[in-house]
Design a protein around this motif. Structure first.
Motif, PDB file in Angstrom:
ATOM      1  N   VAL A  37       0.757  -1.271  -0.008  1.00  0.00           N
ATOM      2  CA  VAL A  37      -0.149   0.143   0.168  1.00  0.00           C
ATOM      3  C   VAL A  37       0.714   1.292   0.069  1.00  0.00           C
ATOM      4  CG1 VAL A  37      -1.785  -1.101   1.305  1.00  0.00           C
ATOM      5  CG2 VAL A  37      -0.228   0.165   2.553  1.00  0.00           C
ATOM      6  N   ARG A  38       0.327   2.481  -0.407  1.00  0.00           N
ATOM      7  CA  ARG A  38       1.059   3.659  -0.376  1.00  0.00           C
ATOM      8  C   ARG A  38       0.101   4.453   0.510  1.00  0.00           C
ATOM      9  NH1 ARG A  38       5.728   6.641  -2.820  1.00  0.00           N
ATOM     10  NH2 ARG A  38       5.571   8.491  -1.660  1.00  0.00           N
ATOM     11  N   THR A  39       0.758   5.418   1.366  1.00  0.00           N
ATOM     12  CA  THR A  39       0.131   6.198   2.365  1.00  0.00           C
ATOM     13  C   THR A  39       0.598   7.226   2.087  1.00  0.00           C
ATOM     14  OG1 THR A  39       1.712   5.908   4.301  1.00  0.00           O
ATOM     15  CG2 THR A  39      -0.317   4.553   4.199  1.00  0.00           C
ATOM     16  N   HIS A  40      -0.160   8.685   2.655  1.00  0.00           N
ATOM     17  CA  HIS A  40       0.299   9.952   2.635  1.00  0.00           C
ATOM     18  C   HIS A  40       0.039  10.464   3.854  1.00  0.00           C
ATOM     19  CE1 HIS A  40       0.795  14.009   1.441  1.00  0.00           C
ATOM     20  NE2 HIS A  40       1.520  13.637   0.436  1.00  0.00           N
ATOM     21  N   GLY A  41       0.823  10.799   4.683  1.00  0.00           N
ATOM     22  CA  GLY A  41       0.660  11.353   6.096  1.00  0.00           C
ATOM     23  C   GLY A  41       1.263  12.726   6.073  1.00  0.00           C
ATOM     24  N   ASN A  42       1.657  13.528   5.180  1.00  0.00           N
ATOM     25  CA  ASN A  42       2.157  14.801   5.660  1.00  0.00           C
ATOM     26  C   ASN A  42       1.454  15.837   6.378  1.00  0.00           C
ATOM     27  OD1 ASN A  42       4.304  13.804   3.843  1.00  0.00           O
ATOM     28  ND2 ASN A  42       4.421  15.733   2.312  1.00  0.00           N
ATOM     29  N   LEU A  72      -4.049   7.546   9.949  1.00  0.00           N
ATOM     30  CA  LEU A  72      -3.402   6.399   9.887  1.00  0.00           C
ATOM     31  C   LEU A  72      -3.046   5.427  11.173  1.00  0.00           C
ATOM     32  CD1 LEU A  72      -1.479   4.723   8.020  1.00  0.00           C
ATOM     33  CD2 LEU A  72       0.148   6.150   8.458  1.00  0.00           C
ATOM     34  N   ARG A  73      -2.614   6.354  12.215  1.00  0.00           N
ATOM     35  CA  ARG A  73      -2.307   5.548  13.669  1.00  0.00           C
ATOM     36  C   ARG A  73      -3.645   5.045  14.251  1.00  0.00           C
ATOM     37  NH1 ARG A  73       0.782  10.495  14.826  1.00  0.00           N
ATOM     38  NH2 ARG A  73       2.792  10.254  15.006  1.00  0.00           N
ATOM     39  N   SER A  74      -4.649   5.740  13.899  1.00  0.00           N
ATOM     40  CA  SER A  74      -6.102   5.356  14.438  1.00  0.00           C
ATOM     41  C   SER A  74      -6.463   3.849  13.593  1.00  0.00           C
ATOM     42  CB  SER A  74      -7.080   6.560  14.349  1.00  0.00           C
ATOM     43  OG  SER A  74      -8.321   6.014  14.858  1.00  0.00           O
ATOM     44  N   ALA A  75      -6.347   3.956  12.715  1.00  0.00           N
ATOM     45  CA  ALA A  75      -6.942   2.668  11.702  1.00  0.00           C
ATOM     46  C   ALA A  75      -6.091   1.708  12.177  1.00  0.00           C
ATOM     47  CB  ALA A  75      -6.789   3.352  10.314  1.00  0.00           C
ATOM     48  N   LEU A  76      -4.692   1.809  12.479  1.00  0.00           N
ATOM     49  CA  LEU A  76      -3.989   0.762  12.871  1.00  0.00           C
ATOM     50  C   LEU A  76      -3.870   0.146  14.390  1.00  0.00           C
ATOM     51  CD1 LEU A  76      -1.180   1.405  10.382  1.00  0.00           C
ATOM     52  CD2 LEU A  76      -2.946  -0.092  10.032  1.00  0.00           C
ATOM     53  N   LEU A  77      -4.679   1.062  15.087  1.00  0.00           N
ATOM     54  CA  LEU A  77      -4.755   0.861  16.473  1.00  0.00           C
ATOM     55  C   LEU A  77      -3.623   1.120  17.484  1.00  0.00           C
ATOM     56  CD1 LEU A  77      -7.029  -2.624  16.420  1.00  0.00           C
ATOM     57  CD2 LEU A  77      -7.763  -0.037  16.230  1.00  0.00           C
ATOM     58  N   LEU A  78      -3.024   2.153  16.745  1.00  0.00           N
ATOM     59  CA  LEU A  78      -1.559   2.693  17.548  1.00  0.00           C
ATOM     60  C   LEU A  78      -1.861   3.924  18.199  1.00  0.00           C
ATOM     61  CD1 LEU A  78       0.800   2.173  14.312  1.00  0.00           C
ATOM     62  CD2 LEU A  78       0.582   0.493  16.199  1.00  0.00           C
ATOM     63  N   ASP A  79      -1.084   4.056  19.150  1.00  0.00           N
ATOM     64  CA  ASP A  79      -1.261   5.435  20.040  1.00  0.00           C
ATOM     65  C   ASP A  79      -0.586   6.438  19.263  1.00  0.00           C
ATOM     66  OD1 ASP A  79       1.499   5.482  20.497  1.00  0.00           O
ATOM     67  OD2 ASP A  79       1.149   4.076  22.250  1.00  0.00           O
ATOM     68  N   THR A  80      -0.942   7.609  19.885  1.00  0.00           N
ATOM     69  CA  THR A  80      -0.712   8.857  19.300  1.00  0.00           C
ATOM     70  C   THR A  80       1.107   9.273  19.091  1.00  0.00           C
ATOM     71  OG1 THR A  80      -0.779  10.083  21.231  1.00  0.00           O
ATOM     72  CG2 THR A  80      -2.639  10.133  19.800  1.00  0.00           C
ATOM     73  N   THR A  89      -8.915   4.562   5.466  1.00  0.00           N
ATOM     74  CA  THR A  89      -9.645   5.694   4.584  1.00  0.00           C
ATOM     75  C   THR A  89     -10.808   6.043   5.512  1.00  0.00           C
ATOM     76  OG1 THR A  89      -9.175   4.954   2.599  1.00  0.00           O
ATOM     77  CG2 THR A  89     -11.277   6.033   2.597  1.00  0.00           C
ATOM     78  N   ALA A  90     -11.575   4.809   6.223  1.00  0.00           N
ATOM     79  CA  ALA A  90     -12.432   5.135   7.088  1.00  0.00           C
ATOM     80  C   ALA A  90     -12.063   6.011   8.437  1.00  0.00           C
ATOM     81  CB  ALA A  90     -13.161   3.832   7.640  1.00  0.00           C
ATOM     82  N   ALA A  91     -10.953   6.071   8.823  1.00  0.00           N
ATOM     83  CA  ALA A  91     -10.351   6.895   9.901  1.00  0.00           C
ATOM     84  C   ALA A  91      -9.961   8.227   9.526  1.00  0.00           C
ATOM     85  CB  ALA A  91      -9.565   5.985  10.591  1.00  0.00           C
ATOM     86  N   GLY A  92      -9.964   8.602   8.327  1.00  0.00           N
ATOM     87  CA  GLY A  92      -9.607   9.890   7.802  1.00  0.00           C
ATOM     88  C   GLY A  92      -8.257  10.069   7.456  1.00  0.00           C
ATOM     89  N   GLY A  93      -7.648   8.796   7.425  1.00  0.00           N
ATOM     90  CA  GLY A  93      -6.306   8.697   6.633  1.00  0.00           C
ATOM     91  C   GLY A  93      -6.205   8.539   4.955  1.00  0.00           C
ATOM     92  N   ARG A 108     -15.801  12.230  -3.702  1.00  0.00           N
ATOM     93  CA  ARG A 108     -15.409  12.235  -2.067  1.00  0.00           C
ATOM     94  C   ARG A 108     -13.806  11.629  -1.772  1.00  0.00           C
ATOM     95  NH1 ARG A 108     -20.877   9.419   0.413  1.00  0.00           N
ATOM     96  NH2 ARG A 108     -22.399  11.012  -0.248  1.00  0.00           N
ATOM     97  N   ARG A 109     -13.274  11.132  -2.920  1.00  0.00           N
ATOM     98  CA  ARG A 109     -11.819  10.705  -2.646  1.00  0.00           C
ATOM     99  C   ARG A 109     -10.800  11.893  -2.858  1.00  0.00           C
ATOM    100  NH1 ARG A 109      -9.507   5.755  -6.125  1.00  0.00           N
ATOM    101  NH2 ARG A 109      -8.330   5.685  -3.947  1.00  0.00           N
TER     102      ARG A 109
END
Length: 435
Positions: free
Chosen positions: A101-106, A114-122, A146-150, A307-308
């Motif tokens: 997968v490719r993510t964008h977290g700038n 991203l963290r929230s979706a992967l059940l990771l803390d802040t 995507t559902a978590a806003g990442g 919406r994307r």
């Protein structure tokens, strides 16, 4: 016919521009040095040539090295002698159980999603993200992020049928709307810079839109960029593409936005189509409310995906470009520049310049739109080579500009357009929202 020259001719036809302006244009004597398997250099040359022909009618003096530097502007940017961190550790390619997968977290809110979706803390870092994605299927990870806003997409192989369908549509979709009651709008200047006196309201962010409006500014337009107060822009990102613009903060729902729009000649939109719809800023709404306005819109995925959200790197990954540019067939790769962004910006600027002229001659309101995904389909339909050409060394000193911005020493790429110099960027958000 050279691929770049062919693309320029087709864009010119879509814009309904004067064919005499490109009659004597020939492809660059040397390729634009953006080495890749795909025709990235030809795409870049055609995109910049479209602007130059629209503004000046002569692309003979285009410098391929300067175009390459402009497309790789983030590599030339320094602030007080230091290169800023362009990519967040949460932006990149990640292995999953069944692929990549490719993510964008700038942006902070995308990294948080991203963290929230992967059940990771802040406080989780890139290593924890890597480990969390490694045990998930790509589709599951992308859906959760995507559902978590990442922002995340699967890294896919190209689909020639999808790209052919996209190429059956215009690269620049131009529409004229009759506006018999439209008030007179400013025309491009007959002397001085080509866009002197034209007011451009810039409602964009992140490379493609800002490249478009930066190009209009260097050609003389009065560009006012408006950002929402709640969504800070990384300072380096604005310095990279903010040349010659004033920049202010304003809620789009404010009544003052009406004053800005009613006095604008052009508005450039770069937010998700559904977000613009909610704010009453869709192209149709704007041309109905402000007859005679020229509305230029770009998005990541096109109007059919309102919406994307997305960025150049994500479109490269999902469209198949990342696998074509893989360095070894095992890991995904990338184009040598964020060429979808830059090309979309230059092509949209060429459309704006041309349509300002057509509006003066034909009247009416005008809309033009393109997307990063449509540009990707164009690139995927151009000629390819088995391996990228070798990197071409050149002296960057001849392709950069120097500024002092609020006491900071700024070095950026110089304009790709010959004969013009950038004005310094302004500090982000520190101007008043008025013409």
């Amino acid at each position: 016919m050279n691929a770049g020259r062919h693309l320029l001719s087709r864009v010119w036809t879509e814009l309904g521009a004067d064919p005499r302006l490109i009659r004597d244009v020939h492809a660059a004597s040397i390729p634009v040095p953006l080495p890749s398997r795909l025709s990235t250099g030809d795409l870049a040359w055609a995109s910049v040539a479209a602007v130059v022909c629209a503004a000046q009618g002569d692309a003979a003096t285009l410098d391929p090295h300067r175009i390459a530097a402009a497309y790789r502007s983030d590599r030339f940017l320094t602030i007080d002698g230091t290169a800023p961190p362009v990519w967040s550790p949460f932006s990149g390619f990640w292995r999953t159980v069944d692929g990549w997968v490719r993510t964008h977290g700038n942006y902070a809110h995308h990294a948080a999603g991203l963290r929230s979706a992967l059940l990771l803390d802040t406080t989780a870092g890139a290593d924890q993200v890597r480990d969390a994605l490694a045990v998930r299927p790509s589709s599951v990870a992308v859906a959760a992020i995507t559902a978590a806003g990442g922002l995340a997409v699967p890294v896919l192989l190209e689909d020639p049928d999808v790209d052919a369908m996209l190429r059956s549509r215009p690269l620049l979709d131009v529409r004229r709307i009759d506006s018999p009651t439209a008030p007179p709008r400013r025309a491009a200047a007959s002397t001085g810079r080509p866009l002197d006196g034209i007011r451009v309201l810039d409602l964009t962010r992140v490379i493609a839109g800002p490249v478009c409006t930066r190009t209009l500014a260097v050609l003389g337009a009065d560009v006012l960029r408006i950002d929402p107060p709640h969504l800070p822009e990384p300072g380096w990102q604005h310095f990279d593409t903010g040349h010659g613009k004033r920049t202010a903060l304003l809620d789009a729902r404010s009544a003052h936005m009406h004053d800005l729009l009613s006095a604008a000649d052009v508005v450039v939109l770069g937010y998700r189509p559904d977000a613009l719809d909610r704010l009453g800023l869709a192209p149709g709404d704007l041309t109905e409310r402000y007859p005679g306005l020229l509305v230029a819109r770009l998005s990541a995925w096109g109007a059919e995906h309102p919406r994307r959200a997305g960025f150049d790197s994500l479109v490269q990954a999902e469209s198949g470009i990342a696998w074509i540019e893989s360095p070894d067939g095992d890991r995904p790769g990338a184009l040598p520049a964020q060429a979808l962004d830059h090309s979309a910006g230059y092509l949209l600027a060429a459309a704006v310049i041309t349509l300002i002229r057509r509006r003066a001659e034909e009247g009416g309101s005008w809309q033009v739109q393109t997307s990063l995904r449509r540009v990707a389909a164009e690139l995927l339909g151009m000629p390819r080579r088995p391996e990228p050409a070798a990197e071409v060394p050149f002296d960057p000193a001849h392709h950069v500009a120097h500024f002092d911005v609020a006491g900071q020493t700024l070095v950026t790429a110089a304009p790709a357009i010959p004969g013009f110099d950038f004005a310094a960027p302004r500090p982000w958000g520190e101007d008043q929202p008025r013409w």
